[in-house]
Design an enzyme around this catalytic site. Structure first.
Site, PDB file in Angstrom:
ATOM      1  N   ARG A   1       5.759  -5.528  -3.697  1.00  0.00           N
ATOM      2  CA  ARG A   1       5.371  -6.942  -3.755  1.00  0.00           C
ATOM      3  C   ARG A   1       5.412  -7.519  -5.150  1.00  0.00           C
ATOM      4  O   ARG A   1       5.917  -8.620  -5.361  1.00  0.00           O
ATOM      5  CB  ARG A   1       3.953  -7.135  -3.199  1.00  0.00           C
ATOM      6  CG  ARG A   1       3.885  -7.212  -1.711  1.00  0.00           C
ATOM      7  CD  ARG A   1       2.584  -6.652  -1.231  1.00  0.00           C
ATOM      8  NE  ARG A   1       2.466  -5.261  -1.634  1.00  0.00           N
ATOM      9  CZ  ARG A   1       3.000  -4.259  -0.945  1.00  0.00           C
ATOM     10  NH1 ARG A   1       3.625  -4.487   0.164  1.00  0.00           N
ATOM     11  NH2 ARG A   1       2.897  -3.011  -1.376  1.00  0.00           N
TER      12      ARG A   1
ATOM     13  N   LYS B   1      16.411   9.701 -22.529  1.00  0.00           N
ATOM     14  CA  LYS B   1      16.883  10.458 -23.702  1.00  0.00           C
ATOM     15  C   LYS B   1      15.779  10.681 -24.732  1.00  0.00           C
ATOM     16  O   LYS B   1      16.011  11.280 -25.767  1.00  0.00           O
ATOM     17  CB  LYS B   1      18.029   9.703 -24.386  1.00  0.00           C
ATOM     18  CG  LYS B   1      19.204   9.402 -23.481  1.00  0.00           C
ATOM     19  CD  LYS B   1      20.271   8.648 -24.273  1.00  0.00           C
ATOM     20  CE  LYS B   1      21.217   7.894 -23.361  1.00  0.00           C
ATOM     21  NZ  LYS B   1      22.028   6.907 -24.088  1.00  0.00           N
TER      22      LYS B   1
HETATM   23  C1  NCD Z   1      -1.567  -2.800  -6.089  1.00  0.00           C
HETATM   24  C2  NCD Z   1      -1.273  -2.143  -7.410  1.00  0.00           C
HETATM   25  O1  NCD Z   1      -0.135  -1.773  -7.689  1.00  0.00           O
HETATM   26  O2  NCD Z   1      -2.228  -2.033  -8.151  1.00  0.00           O
HETATM   27  N1  NCD Z   1      -0.430  -3.216  -5.410  1.00  0.00           N
HETATM   28  C3  NCD Z   1       0.097  -4.436  -5.686  1.00  0.00           C
HETATM   29  O3  NCD Z   1       0.466  -4.711  -6.807  1.00  0.00           O
HETATM   30  N2  NCD Z   1       0.120  -5.333  -4.707  1.00  0.00           N
HETATM   31  C4  NCD Z   1      -2.466  -2.035  -5.238  1.00  0.00           C
HETATM   32  C5  NCD Z   1      -2.150  -0.599  -4.980  1.00  0.00           C
HETATM   33  O4  NCD Z   1      -1.168  -0.053  -5.424  1.00  0.00           O
HETATM   34  O5  NCD Z   1      -2.957  -0.019  -4.285  1.00  0.00           O
END
Ligand code: NCD
Length: 329
Positions: A73, A103
């Site tokens: 996302r 590298k």
């Molecule tokens: C979150 C993250 O990467 O912190 N995801 C996201 O960005 N929507 C939540 C998660 O990874 O649990």
């Protein structure tokens, strides 16, 4: 490593009404007015997208998406945000495999290189503080797209926008924050964001081992937000405005065994739990990915916004933020 407060006080540049050229590293840079500025513009972006209206607001702008950790996302919505506004992206996922990082190039050199090609860098990295380090080196704005278990400020922009759109306010709200308060960067930023508004209360529900550290709990409470730790589903107040569920951050734990034990002790949203402890007006949120957090049987419930408005709001708020930082709005 689990400490929420990784930056020394005063080391962050406040936005103070002027986004242009600024790094976005932490929710601590924002005032309530700064958040409302993003939300007002996000509403305009939403109209633009819903009308499929072409925009050239970011024409000629190239943004590096430098992701040292997997992402669906955040990566996708930043790419869509830049492109919807007529800009372009330079996409580098897994630089440790596909770039000179493999590298042995230093993190600082990689940041300088991509900063030299682009007008902004969006960075995701497994180490807390990595975005702040990048900002010290880069000659273009750096946006923190998640640094280890520290913060994830753009996730909070979309989370708060989602709550604001639903209730028309961000003060005097009650929220349930469940899952992994210790390691979840989305929760660390969200609590900071909610603390900018009067009269908010959050209930933290997690296995004992995943509670916030004592120091962080006290530091966050001292901002004026009420934080109540609860131990079972039975303690969930039935008048919450939102539930925000997070997965156990497996990649931040030391072993698979530890993960399995914690997963067995963790809490899940089911239709039965919603029927028992939720009211009709609340919304159910999850930053996703959903791993052991929400039973898919809940998806069709109209209060479940995680695959609907919460996702779309990530696009609108990131479009708004980019336009502001790049001085185009
Ligand atoms: C979150 C993250 O990467 O912190 N995801 C996201 O960005 N929507 C939540 C998660 O990874 O649990």
């Amino acid at each position: 490593m689990n400490q929420v407060i990784t930056h020394p006080p005063g080391s962050l540049e406040l936005i103070s009404g002027d986004f242009k050229g600024k790094d976005i590293l932490s929710l601590d840079q924002f005032s309530a007015a700064d958040l409302y500025r993003v939300f007002a513009l996000a509403r305009e972006m939403k109209e633009l997208v819903l009308a499929s209206q072409p925009s050239q607001l970011l024409a000629g702008q190239l943004v590096a998406l430098l992701f040292y950790e997997p992402s669906s996302r955040t990566f996708g919505s930043f790419a869509a945000a830049v492109k919807r506004l007529g800009g372009q992206t330079l996409d580098i996922q897994n630089p440790e495999v596909v770039s000179s990082v493999w590298k042995g190039e230093s993190f600082e050199d990689t940041i300088s290189v991509f900063g030299a090609y682009t007008q902004a860098i969006v960075l995701r990295h497994p180490l807390p503080g990595a975005a702040q380090r990048a900002a010290e080196v880069a000659n273009v704005p750096v946006i923190n797209a998640g640094d280890g278990n520290n913060e994830h400020p753009t996730q909070t922009l979309l989370d708060l926008f989602t709550i604001y759109e639903q209730f028309g306010r961000l003060d005097h709200l009650k929220g349930l924050l469940a899952g992994d308060p210790l390691n979840s960067r989305t929760l660390h930023s969200l609590i900071r964001g909610l603390a900018l508004f009067e009269g908010n209360t959050v209930y933290l529900l997690s296995p004992e081992a995943l509670r916030l550290t004592r120091d962080d709990l006290l530091a966050l409470r001292s901002r004026g937000i009420e934080i109540v730790e609860i131990h079972s589903e039975r303690e969930i107040p039935t008048d919450c405005h939102f539930w925000y569920w997070t997965r156990i951050q497996k990649e931040r734990l030391s072993s698979l065994d530890e993960y399995q034990q914690l997963a067995a002790a963790s809490f899940q949203v089911t239709p039965a739990l919603l029927a028992e402890r939720a009211n009709r007006e609340m919304i159910l949120m999850d930053p996703l990915p959903r791993v052991g957090t929400i039973d898919p049987a809940v998806d069709s419930d109209e209060r479940a916004v995680y695959l609907r408005s919460q996702i779309r709001n990530g696009l609108y708020t990131r479009m708004a933020l980019l336009a502001l930082i790049l001085g185009k709005a």
